[in-house]
Design a protein around this motif. Structure first.
Motif, PDB file in Angstrom:
ATOM      1  N   SER A  20       5.884  -8.675   6.507  1.00  0.00           N
ATOM      2  CA  SER A  20       4.439  -8.563   6.422  1.00  0.00           C
ATOM      3  C   SER A  20       3.899  -7.779   7.618  1.00  0.00           C
ATOM      4  N   GLY A  21       3.093  -6.774   7.346  1.00  0.00           N
ATOM      5  CA  GLY A  21       2.504  -5.957   8.395  1.00  0.00           C
ATOM      6  C   GLY A  21       3.331  -4.759   8.798  1.00  0.00           C
ATOM      7  N   GLU A  22       4.530  -4.594   8.220  1.00  0.00           N
ATOM      8  CA  GLU A  22       5.381  -3.472   8.587  1.00  0.00           C
ATOM      9  C   GLU A  22       5.416  -2.413   7.478  1.00  0.00           C
ATOM     10  N   GLU A  23       5.985  -1.240   7.823  1.00  0.00           N
ATOM     11  CA  GLU A  23       6.019  -0.100   6.927  1.00  0.00           C
ATOM     12  C   GLU A  23       7.452   0.298   6.603  1.00  0.00           C
ATOM     13  N   ASP A  42       0.821  -1.193   0.000  1.00  0.00           N
ATOM     14  CA  ASP A  42       0.000   0.000   0.000  1.00  0.00           C
ATOM     15  C   ASP A  42       0.863   1.253   0.000  1.00  0.00           C
ATOM     16  N   LEU A  43       0.359   2.307  -0.627  1.00  0.00           N
ATOM     17  CA  LEU A  43       0.938   3.638  -0.490  1.00  0.00           C
ATOM     18  C   LEU A  43       0.094   4.409   0.514  1.00  0.00           C
ATOM     19  N   GLU A  69       3.390   0.342   2.920  1.00  0.00           N
ATOM     20  CA  GLU A  69       3.146  -0.685   3.932  1.00  0.00           C
ATOM     21  C   GLU A  69       2.975  -2.038   3.258  1.00  0.00           C
ATOM     22  N   ASN A  70       3.598  -3.050   3.806  1.00  0.00           N
ATOM     23  CA  ASN A  70       3.435  -4.411   3.318  1.00  0.00           C
ATOM     24  C   ASN A  70       2.307  -5.063   4.106  1.00  0.00           C
ATOM     25  N   ASP A  71       1.137  -5.149   3.499  1.00  0.00           N
ATOM     26  CA  ASP A  71       0.016  -5.789   4.182  1.00  0.00           C
ATOM     27  C   ASP A  71      -0.304  -7.151   3.567  1.00  0.00           C
TER      28      ASP A  71
END
Length: 214
Positions: free
Chosen positions: A145-148, A45-46, A80-82
């Motif tokens: 995963s889950g971090e920015e 995500d941006l 962000e890696n979601d």
């Protein structure tokens, strides 16, 4: 020190695109956007931080009409890696000027818009585009995963513009894409045109980077 990266433009298209390769040993995904856009299991995500200059956020982006020389605008952009996989992330920024009809103006100077980042040590920045329109920013570390990421951009600053820019608006189109950490060296070469090696912790060694399109 802050590193300044020149651009032309300030608006972001909200369009989500997901690409997952089925015949290759890695996955890749793409999104475009300003707020939050998801893209499949390899999601990236941006996002804009809360301190963004919302007075200039219009519809799907940040647009500056009649910008004044020396003015600065908060534009904290990060990714962000979601998704489900640890991934390497690239942010692509394309800058240009538009007239009031939304048409690109080709003869105006991109360097009069400066994108400033406080986190240049966290990104590998390729600003070698011969037209000075496109800048690629590669995050050095794989993002769990889950971090920015740290901010790719913090501030946008307008340079010394003349009267011929008065009726123009600056615009930036932003894209983000990611490559899964597994088998990343081959994937980064194939997809991003970069020949890289990694430290033990997976960080890209900057002195190993060779841009194959140079």
């Amino acid at each position: 020190m802050k590193r300044k990266v020149s651009f032309l433009g300030l608006a972001i298209c909200l369009l989500a695109i997901s690409i997952i390769g089925g015949s290759i040993a890695y996955f890749r995904t793409e999104t475009e956007g300003v707020n939050t856009i998801s893209a499949g299991n390899l999601g990236v995500d941006l996002k804009l931080g809360q301190e963004a200059d919302e007075n200039n956020v219009v519809d799907d982006g940040l647009v500056l009409d009649g910008a004044v020389s020396g003015s600065e605008y908060a534009y904290p952009l990060y990714a962000e890696n979601d998704g489900d996989f640890d991934s390497y992330i690239r942010v692509t920024l394309t800058r240009y000027w538009e007239n009031q009809d939304g048409e690109k103006v080709f003869d105006k100077d991109a360097s009069l818009i400066e994108l400033v980042t406080d986190n240049e040590n966290d990104w590998i920045i390729d600003d070698t585009d011969e037209n000075n329109e496109v800048i690629y920013m590669y995050y050095r570390k794989p993002v769990t995963s889950g971090e920015e990421t740290k901010n790719a951009v913090d501030t946008i600053k307008i340079g010394n513009i003349g009267n011929e820019y008065t009726n123009l608006q600056a615009k930036i189109d932003v894209e983000v894409d990611a490559i899964q950490k597994a088998a990343a060296a081959d994937a980064i070469l194939a997809e991003w045109g970069m020949d890289v090696t990694f430290n033990e912790d997976g960080t890209i060694q900057e002195n190993s980077v060779e841009l194959m399109n140079e």
